[in-house]
Design a protein around this motif. Structure first.
Motif, short mmCIF file in Angstrom:
data_model
loop_
_atom_site.label_atom_id
_atom_site.label_comp_id
_atom_site.label_asym_id
_atom_site.label_seq_id
_atom_site.Cartn_x
_atom_site.Cartn_y
_atom_site.Cartn_z
N UNK A 4 0.89 -1.38 0.08
CA UNK A 4 -0.01 -0.03 -0.11
C UNK A 4 0.85 1.14 -0.17
N UNK A 5 2.05 1.23 0.86
CA UNK A 5 3.01 2.22 0.79
C UNK A 5 3.54 2.68 -0.72
N UNK A 6 4.07 1.58 -1.02
CA UNK A 6 4.68 1.59 -2.25
C UNK A 6 3.75 2.38 -3.29
N UNK A 7 2.59 1.74 -3.57
CA UNK A 7 1.55 2.20 -4.54
C UNK A 7 1.27 3.69 -4.30
N UNK A 8 1.27 4.14 -2.84
CA UNK A 8 0.73 5.53 -2.77
C UNK A 8 2.01 6.36 -3.17
N UNK A 9 3.18 5.79 -2.96
CA UNK A 9 4.31 6.64 -3.36
C UNK A 9 4.40 6.64 -4.90
N UNK A 10 3.99 5.74 -5.46
CA UNK A 10 4.14 5.65 -6.99
C UNK A 10 2.98 6.72 -7.65
N UNK A 11 1.79 6.88 -6.86
CA UNK A 11 0.50 7.68 -7.38
C UNK A 11 1.27 9.23 -7.07
N UNK A 12 1.93 9.38 -6.22
CA UNK A 12 2.29 10.67 -5.88
C UNK A 12 3.82 11.04 -6.39
N UNK A 13 4.34 10.38 -7.30
CA UNK A 13 5.38 10.79 -7.84
C UNK A 13 4.97 12.02 -9.03
N UNK A 14 6.02 12.99 -9.07
CA UNK A 14 7.48 12.88 -8.46
C UNK A 14 7.58 13.61 -7.10
N UNK A 60 9.91 10.49 1.50
CA UNK A 60 10.10 9.25 0.85
C UNK A 60 9.67 9.52 -0.60
N UNK A 61 10.16 8.69 -1.67
CA UNK A 61 9.82 8.51 -2.80
C UNK A 61 9.96 7.23 -3.64
N UNK A 62 9.02 6.77 -4.23
CA UNK A 62 9.37 5.62 -4.92
C UNK A 62 10.64 5.55 -5.98
N UNK A 63 11.36 4.60 -5.90
CA UNK A 63 12.73 4.46 -6.94
C UNK A 63 11.93 3.85 -8.09
N UNK A 64 11.40 4.51 -8.96
CA UNK A 64 10.79 4.08 -10.29
C UNK A 64 11.54 3.25 -11.27
N UNK A 65 12.90 3.77 -11.35
CA UNK A 65 13.80 2.85 -12.11
C UNK A 65 13.97 1.64 -11.33
#
Length: 118
Positions: free
Chosen positions: A20-30, A73-78
């Motif tokens: 859930x956290x990772x998906x939230x961070x992906x949605x909030x990128x950048x 925090x940010x998701x590392x999309x790479x």
């Protein structure tokens, strides 16, 4: 991507709160999100969120940065892209008729933006 890195990332994402956290961070990128805001959004105590964020960080799925008194925090999309490519690289042993529906389902989620220069 090495299989060890892939299994670490998949293991980190195999827990509900971390997913859930990772998906939230992906949605909030950048944009980045403060740890406390993540805890509130997911509905877990701050110390529990800290543990989950450490697991995601060790797996290379999130990065952190100190902003004054908080950590964001940010998701590392790479890394996420590398993981997805690792999973799909040998898809269906090269038989495109089997993989085509999967790729067709992925394309509508992120259509390329048209250039405004045209």
């Amino acid at each position: 991507m090495e299989i060890k890195l892939a299994t670490d990332a998949l293991s980190a994402l195999s827990q509900r709160t971390r997913l859930e956290v990772f998906r939230l961070l992906v949605r909030r990128e950048p944009q980045s999100v403060a740890a406390g805001d993540l805890a509130k959004a997911i509905g877990v105590p701050a110390n529990t969120m800290s543990v989950h964020l450490n697991v995601l960080s060790r797996a290379g799925l999130v990065s952190s940065e100190r902003h004054s008194r908080s950590i964001v925090y940010r998701a590392d999309l790479n890394r996420f892209r590398e993981l997805m490519l690792f999973m799909l690289k040998d898809c269906c042993d090269g038989r495109s008729e089997i993989c085509a529906p999967l790729f067709a389902d992925l394309i509508p989620c992120c259509p390329p933006k048209e250039s405004v220069d045209a």
